[in-house]
Design a protein around this motif. Structure first.
Motif, short mmCIF file in Angstrom:
data_model
loop_
_atom_site.label_atom_id
_atom_site.label_comp_id
_atom_site.label_asym_id
_atom_site.label_seq_id
_atom_site.Cartn_x
_atom_site.Cartn_y
_atom_site.Cartn_z
N ILE A 193 8.29 0.22 -7.67
CA ILE A 193 6.56 0.64 -7.73
C ILE A 193 6.71 2.04 -7.13
CG2 ILE A 193 4.62 0.22 -6.59
CD1 ILE A 193 5.40 -3.00 -7.16
N ASN A 194 7.29 2.45 -5.90
CA ASN A 194 7.21 3.64 -5.56
C ASN A 194 7.64 4.83 -6.67
OD1 ASN A 194 5.79 2.75 -3.30
ND2 ASN A 194 8.00 2.57 -2.15
N ALA A 195 8.67 4.48 -7.43
CA ALA A 195 8.87 5.42 -8.40
C ALA A 195 7.80 5.80 -9.40
CB ALA A 195 10.10 4.84 -9.21
N LYS A 196 6.98 4.52 -9.69
CA LYS A 196 5.87 4.72 -10.66
C LYS A 196 4.66 5.61 -9.81
CE LYS A 196 6.94 2.84 -14.36
NZ LYS A 196 8.20 3.31 -14.68
N VAL A 197 4.66 5.28 -8.50
CA VAL A 197 3.55 6.02 -7.78
C VAL A 197 3.97 7.39 -7.72
CG1 VAL A 197 2.71 6.18 -5.48
CG2 VAL A 197 3.14 3.94 -6.29
N ASN A 198 5.06 7.84 -7.44
CA ASN A 198 5.63 9.25 -7.51
C ASN A 198 5.55 9.91 -8.76
OD1 ASN A 198 5.73 8.83 -4.76
ND2 ASN A 198 7.60 8.17 -4.77
N SER A 199 5.45 9.29 -9.90
CA SER A 199 5.25 9.74 -11.29
C SER A 199 4.11 10.47 -11.36
CB SER A 199 5.74 8.80 -12.18
OG SER A 199 4.66 8.07 -12.56
N ASN A 200 3.91 11.47 -12.44
CA ASN A 200 2.97 12.20 -12.59
C ASN A 200 1.66 11.45 -13.41
OD1 ASN A 200 3.49 14.50 -11.10
ND2 ASN A 200 4.67 15.07 -13.04
N SER A 201 2.17 10.34 -14.13
CA SER A 201 1.22 9.75 -14.76
C SER A 201 0.40 8.52 -14.15
CB SER A 201 1.91 9.20 -16.27
OG SER A 201 0.94 8.48 -16.75
N LEU A 202 -0.80 8.78 -13.86
CA LEU A 202 -1.52 7.55 -13.29
C LEU A 202 -1.70 6.45 -14.21
CD1 LEU A 202 -3.22 7.17 -10.63
CD2 LEU A 202 -5.23 7.95 -11.81
N ARG A 203 -1.80 6.95 -15.65
CA ARG A 203 -1.94 5.74 -16.46
C ARG A 203 -0.96 4.97 -16.54
NH1 ARG A 203 -3.17 8.32 -22.22
NH2 ARG A 203 -1.14 9.16 -21.97
N THR A 204 0.38 5.46 -16.32
CA THR A 204 1.58 4.76 -16.53
C THR A 204 1.69 3.81 -15.10
OG1 THR A 204 2.86 6.48 -17.41
CG2 THR A 204 4.16 4.99 -16.65
N LEU A 205 1.31 4.41 -14.04
CA LEU A 205 1.32 3.54 -12.96
C LEU A 205 0.14 2.46 -12.99
CD1 LEU A 205 1.86 2.84 -9.98
CD2 LEU A 205 0.01 4.71 -9.38
N VAL A 206 -0.76 2.71 -13.66
CA VAL A 206 -1.91 1.54 -13.62
C VAL A 206 -1.39 0.49 -14.56
CG1 VAL A 206 -4.20 1.28 -14.64
CG2 VAL A 206 -4.06 3.18 -13.03
#
Ligand code: ZN
Ligand code: ZN
Ligand code: ZN
Ligand code: ZN
Length: 492
Positions: free
Chosen positions: A341-354
């Protein structure tokens, strides 16, 4: 234990400017630990319990790029020329350079002789809050000594390191001792880098000591919350829930959304005590399952929670199949989920995280787990700043959903009012209002469309009637004649 009576006397002196004749609090013997702040009467949710002013305050100077703030008024200054021209080694604005506070700071630091007075040094700037204790009155200094201090091996490091930045740093044992003690009090009950007072979703960029606040004991579900007055940096403490007469008024030293084990470790290491509040004595954390993980048995859909033992590495139990797991086994699951999850949090895309949080993460981590809550909080914070790769509908639905999720967890924990709750509820209201307005607009458009359709139907009827009047044959269904009649009618 330090005498509650003497503490009260010194606090009264400190709080005299507020002239509260009938305070809603008193310092008394606490059931939690030592001494605490008690309600002298019934308090309603939201009511102000007390105001406190900083006995000591200074720049936190945590980040090198924020060193150009005035050491007196804390305003940011142009980053070209902001150091005191008298050579004290402190940043100061031209207005404050003439004030009494800076005169006192300036004389003290000049006499110590900074090695590089023209260079902003975070160690020196950070020390100012501590050094200001030297120039307090005797009563004020006594008040510092009345507050709890974790006198561990590290508390002398700061002053020792700061001494290296000056040519004539004081060697007088009493003065060094005042500074060391102040460091320990700040770390135990003040606002400092090592204290984790980011619980209420508000930024506080200073190093400061609020003495009455410092007397308050900790509870993982506090019954009060605080805000700051921007102009004065005074603190206002309010009731988060209804509080009965005689009840202890509590605050929290930890983040609200961390699990039992992490909170225990933090309180033990940084604050030197073991919390025994109702949340800490409940492995489900009041049914919020903030530490909860999935059962390792793939045929079981139960949640696994840590046993309440007070040990740093407790066993974990599945609430459905009762299977026991070791702490190491469960930490593997937690670390895997946190990493993903933190890898996604730190990625640039908010859409991907959501998308990940909405569709994927639930398969390996329960949505009640703190790492998911943290991720949702960071999504909300990023949405508040704007400039993200989400379309309007996604922004709106995410705001609505995550604000609801987090307030729901706060309700489960029994958390009352707080700045965070107010912010979440504001987001919810805004979003609901926006949706209602959109619905209204849609309804209005539909009405307009219906009106137009009705008008068209009426026009058709009229045309048909005209056609009948001019040529009765058209009524029999002669298309060409009807068209001619319509054209004639239009020309007319
Ligand atoms: Zn200033
Ligand atoms: Zn100066
Ligand atoms: Zn607790
Ligand atoms: Zn199970």
């Amino acid at each position: 234990m330090i005498c509650p009576k003497r503490t009260s006397e010194l606090l009264d002196l400190h709080l005299a400017p507020f002239k509260d004749k009938d305070p809603a609090w008193e310092v008394g013997v606490s059931k939690i630990a030592g001494r605490g702040v008690m309600a002298t009467r019934q308090l309603k949710r939201g009511e102000i319990i007390f105001q406190d002013s900083p006995l000591l305050i200074g720049l936190a100077a945590h980040e090198e790029d924020t060193l150009n703030a005035c050491s007196v008024c804390f305003k940011m200054l142009p980053d070209t020329r902001f150091m005191c021209r008298q050579g004290c080694g402190l940043p100061v604005c031209s207005l404050c350079a003439k004030k009494k506070q800076h005169k006192t700071d300036c004389d003290m630091f000049k006499s110590w002789g900074s090695n590089e007075p023209d260079v902003a040094n975070s160690v020196i700037i950070r020390l100012l809050c501590v050094a200001r204790a030297i120039n307090l009155s005797k009563d004020q200094r006594d008040l510092i000594y009345c507050l709890q201090a974790n006198l561990d091996n590290n508390h002398r490091t700061e002053v020792r390191n700061a001494a290296k930045c000056f040519k004539n740093f004081p060697t007088d044992k009493k003065i060094v001792e005042i500074m060391n003690r102040t460091v320990a009090v700040l770390r135990t009950n003040g606002f400092d880098k090592t204290t984790d007072r980011t619980t209420d979703n508000q930024e506080f960029n200073y190093r400061a000591l609020y003495p009455l606040f410092a007397v308050m004991n900790h509870d993982c579900i506090p019954n009060s919350y605080y805000t700051f007055e921007e102009k004065t940096n005074n603190m206002i403490v309010r009731a988060a829930v209804d509080i009965a007469e005689g009840e202890e008024i509590t605050t929290t030293y930890t983040k609200l959304f961390t699990g039992n084990i992490a909170r225990h470790l933090f309180l033990k290491m940084k604050k030197g005590f073991t919390c025994k509040c109702p949340r800490c004595l409940d492995s489900t954390e009041k049914g919020s399952f903030i530490s909860g993980l999935y059962c390792r048995d793939t045929n079981c859909s139960g949640l696994v929670v840590p046993e309440i033992t007070g040990l740093p590495h407790p066993n974990w139990n599945c609430l459905v199949c009762k299977q026991k797991s070791t702490h190491a086994q469960m930490m593997k699951s937690q670390d895997f989920a946190s990493g993903a999850i933190n890898a996604k949090v730190n990625s640039n895309s908010l859409r991907t995280l959501v998308h990940y949080l909405n569709e994927k993460s639930d398969s390996f981590i329960p949505s009640s787990n703190y790492v998911v809550i943290d991720a949702k909080m960071s999504v909300l914070a990023r949405l508040a700043q704007g400039r993200e790769d989400c379309n309007e509908e996604l922004v709106s639905s995410t705001r609505l959903r995550y604000s609801r999720d987090i307030t729901q967890i706060m309700d489960q924990l029994g958390l009352g009012d707080s700045l965070l709750r107010a912010q979440l509820e504001q987001q919810l209201h805004k979003e609901e209002e926006r949706r209602a307005k959109k619905q209204q607009e849609l309804a209005k458009k539909q009405q307009e469309l219906a009106d137009l359709e009705q008008k068209a139907a009426e026009a058709d009827k009229l045309l048909a009637a005209l056609a009948v009047a001019e040529d009765p044959a058209a009524a029999a269904g002669d298309g060409a004649a009807a068209a001619a009649a319509a054209a004639a009618a239009e020309q007319a």
